[in-house]
Motif scaffolding. Structure first.
Motif, short mmCIF file in Angstrom:
data_model
loop_
_atom_site.label_atom_id
_atom_site.label_comp_id
_atom_site.label_asym_id
_atom_site.label_seq_id
_atom_site.Cartn_x
_atom_site.Cartn_y
_atom_site.Cartn_z
N LYS A 68 76.40 -25.61 22.00
CA LYS A 68 75.82 -24.88 20.87
C LYS A 68 74.91 -23.75 21.32
O LYS A 68 74.66 -22.82 20.56
N VAL A 69 74.37 -23.83 22.55
CA VAL A 69 73.44 -22.80 23.00
C VAL A 69 74.15 -21.47 23.19
O VAL A 69 73.69 -20.42 22.75
N SER A 70 75.31 -21.49 23.86
CA SER A 70 76.14 -20.29 24.02
C SER A 70 75.32 -19.11 24.53
O SER A 70 75.07 -18.15 23.82
N HIS A 71 74.88 -19.20 25.79
CA HIS A 71 74.07 -18.14 26.41
C HIS A 71 74.77 -17.66 27.67
O HIS A 71 75.35 -18.47 28.42
N PRO A 72 74.76 -16.35 27.96
CA PRO A 72 75.48 -15.85 29.14
C PRO A 72 74.95 -16.37 30.46
O PRO A 72 75.65 -16.29 31.47
N HIS A 73 73.72 -16.92 30.48
CA HIS A 73 73.18 -17.44 31.74
C HIS A 73 73.06 -18.96 31.73
O HIS A 73 72.28 -19.54 32.50
N VAL A 350 76.53 -5.76 30.16
CA VAL A 350 77.33 -6.23 29.04
C VAL A 350 77.36 -7.75 29.11
O VAL A 350 78.02 -8.33 29.98
N SER A 351 76.59 -8.39 28.25
CA SER A 351 76.50 -9.86 28.21
C SER A 351 76.93 -10.31 26.83
O SER A 351 76.27 -10.00 25.83
N VAL A 352 78.02 -11.03 26.77
CA VAL A 352 78.61 -11.44 25.50
C VAL A 352 78.90 -12.93 25.55
O VAL A 352 79.40 -13.45 26.55
N THR A 353 78.58 -13.63 24.48
CA THR A 353 79.03 -15.01 24.28
C THR A 353 79.76 -15.07 22.95
O THR A 353 79.50 -14.29 22.04
N THR A 354 80.70 -16.01 22.85
CA THR A 354 81.56 -16.07 21.68
C THR A 354 81.46 -17.41 20.98
O THR A 354 81.10 -18.42 21.58
N SER A 355 81.77 -17.39 19.72
CA SER A 355 81.96 -18.60 18.93
C SER A 355 83.26 -18.43 18.16
O SER A 355 83.39 -17.48 17.39
N PRO A 406 77.55 -6.21 20.78
CA PRO A 406 76.69 -7.33 20.38
C PRO A 406 76.72 -8.46 21.40
O PRO A 406 77.76 -8.73 22.01
N ARG A 407 75.57 -9.11 21.58
CA ARG A 407 75.50 -10.19 22.57
C ARG A 407 76.22 -11.45 22.10
O ARG A 407 76.72 -12.21 22.91
N VAL A 408 76.25 -11.70 20.80
CA VAL A 408 76.92 -12.88 20.26
C VAL A 408 77.99 -12.41 19.27
O VAL A 408 77.70 -11.66 18.34
N ILE A 409 79.22 -12.83 19.51
CA ILE A 409 80.34 -12.45 18.65
C ILE A 409 80.92 -13.72 18.04
O ILE A 409 81.36 -14.62 18.76
N THR A 410 80.87 -13.81 16.72
CA THR A 410 81.37 -14.98 16.00
C THR A 410 82.63 -14.59 15.25
O THR A 410 82.61 -13.67 14.42
N LEU A 411 83.72 -15.28 15.56
CA LEU A 411 84.99 -15.00 14.91
C LEU A 411 85.07 -15.75 13.58
O LEU A 411 84.63 -16.90 13.48
N GLU A 412 85.64 -15.09 12.60
CA GLU A 412 85.81 -15.71 11.30
C GLU A 412 87.08 -16.57 11.30
O GLU A 412 88.15 -16.10 11.70
#
Length: 510
Positions: A68-73, A350-355, A406-412
């Protein structure tokens, strides 16, 4: 160690490729998803722990929490399971080495390089702590170092929640495991482990920073486990500047505050620690952290420009140094701000995490990862396209130039869809042709028959053995004709008047 899975063995949907490493808790394998062919790291608990229901549940719960944290590091966690007596976590596969290995090979860092390296770790801890997760086993071997395309070291925090799993172990072996890394444990972990909170992680990060700038741990002299635990509880160690004279007083104060025996004397949050470290970082380090700061770039930028009395000054020329001393502090801050405009970084992070976490990331047409992306791009005016896709989700696409996406990308998620209805097909049916009069034969009369429906047409004249070419077909075959392969259903024919009937057929005279 009881865990032994050979190449080709399967756990769930994952096929073992090889062994990456072993520890007191189990083995980490390289594995591959059998359908997606995605390479992952498979962390398998040794069967002694896997047989413990408490250990299994905690492992799955911790894996779910970290996902759930979803962080690039923070290392990505994709799945968890239990099969054939093995409890396992499916994690992001990393390439590189951990910080402990790096320190053994290269020794201590320059102070600004150490701060640059650990600033992303403070951002990762802040994200974890906000999610209610405390690492409790932070140490150099749990900071994995990958490299960005520019060659910059990029840390990822691994093994969240392992110390909680250790609570479920029993006996002498478990006790020895707990004593394996006491040099990084906060005093309250030794004195009253149940009272440990997120500030224990900040203590451990202070120990790591001490080791990065001096090349040794604070309690290096205590060799025996009991003596080491006593030294940690007492909080007596050599001040870092005695081992590294190049260290600034301000950075030493930060380290000493992290190592305070009382949790209340430490920094309250990882973000507060980051703000204190920012003035001691390089320009590139501050820029990278600004992209990670959950508050946005504003506070990080202000902290980066805040003066501190003992920070080392890098002179660009003799006259410039004299000018800084002569005209005083306010103009120094202005000069730093102006210099940053002309000497800005030629790359951006460029730091991206996805959901969801298993979304595939494609940068400029090339697959670059699953769930997270951490890279650098040159600030050269070129446009880049980022595409994120996942099964049962709508894709995301963005084009950016010299500024990170964006750092966090949430797909619909896609809702259930029905196939489009096919348009009705219009079939043109030709109208039936009207019956035509049959030409009269020689020697016969041309008596006209009364009109009748084509199916039951009748005539007052004697029937013929051959049907008219344009009349409706009869349901009865003429005598002597070969029967059809699949005769159509027959209707009751009307018998011609004046002829005897046998069954349903008129008896024809010879």
């Amino acid at each position: 160690m009881e865990v032994a899975l050979s190449a080709g063995a399967r756990l769930g949907s994952y096929e073992i490729v090889g062994t990456l490493g072993e520890g007191g808790m189990g083995v980490v394998y390289e594995a591959r998803h059998e359908r997606l062919r995605q390479r992952v790291a498979l962390k398998v608990l040794e069967p002694r722990l896997s047989r413990s229901e408490v250990a299994r549940e905690r492992m799955i719960r911790e894996g779910r929490a970290v996902a759930k944290v979803s962080h690039p590091h923070i290392v990505g966690v994709h799945d968890a399971g239990f099969e054939r007596g093995y409890a396992y976590l499916v994690m992001e596969l990393l390439e590189g080495e951990d910080l402990a290995q790096h320190l053994r090979r290269h020794g201590a860092f320059e102070p600004s390089d150490a701060v640059d390296l650990l600033l992303p770790v403070t951002a990762a801890l802040e994200a974890a702590h906000r999610s209610g997760i405390v690492h409790r086993d932070l140490k150099p071997s749990n900071l994995f170092l990958t490299r960005l395309p520019s060659g910059t070291l990029s840390p990822k925090v691994v093994d969240f929640g392992i110390s909680k799993l250790q609570d479920a172990t029993m006996g002498l072996t478990a006790t020895a495991e707990v004593l394996g890394t006491p040099a990084y444990m906060a005093p309250e972990q030794i004195d009253a482990a149940r009272e440990v909170d997120h500030r224990a992680d900040l203590y451990a990060l202070g120990v790591i920073l001490y080791e990065c700038v001096t090349g040794r741990r604070p309690f290096e002299g205590a060799q025996r486990p009991l003596a080491l635990l006593h030294a940690v509880s007492e909080g007596k160690f050599t001040p870092p500047r005695e081992l590294a004279p190049q260290l600034s007083k301000g950075l030493e104060k930060i380290i000493l505050r992290c190592l305070s025996r009382e949790p209340d004397a430490r920094f309250a949050t990882a973000l507060e620690l980051a703000d204190a470290l920012l003035p001691h970082a390089s320009d590139a380090g501050r820029t990278r952290f600004a992209d990670l700061d959950p508050r946005g770039p504003g506070p990080a930028t202000r902290a980066a420009l805040e003066p501190h009395d003992d920070a080392p000054t890098v002179a660009r020329g003799g006259s410039a140094t004299v000018m800084w001393v002569a005209i005083g502090l306010p103009l120094v801050v202005a000069l730093v701000a102006i210099a940053s405009l002309f000497d800005g970084d030629d790359v951006y992070a460029v730091s991206v995490t996805t959901s969801p976490v298993d979304a595939e990331i494609v940068l400029d047409g090339e697959g670059v990862g699953v769930g997270a992306l951490d890279t650098e791009l040159p600030r050269d005016g070129a446009s880049h396209t980022l595409v994120v896709t996942a099964e049962d989700h709508a894709p995301f696409e963005i084009t950016f130039t010299d500024e990170p996406p964006p750092r966090v990308i949430t797909l619909e998620p896609r809702g259930p869809t029905e196939p489009p209805a096919e348009p009705p097909v219009e079939v043109e049916v030709p109208a039936p042709s009207p019956p035509r009069a049959r030409p009269a034969r020689r020697g016969t009369s041309t008596r006209r028959a009364d009109p009748a429906p084509p199916e039951t047409a009748s005539s007052n004249s004697a029937p013929s053995n051959t049907a008219p070419s344009n009349s409706a077909p009869s349901n009865t075959a003429p005598p002597g004709a070969a029967p059809s392969a699949a005769p159509a259903p027959r209707e009751e024919p009307a018998a011609p008047s004046g002829l005897p009937v046998v069954g349903d057929l008129p008896l024809l005279g010879r």
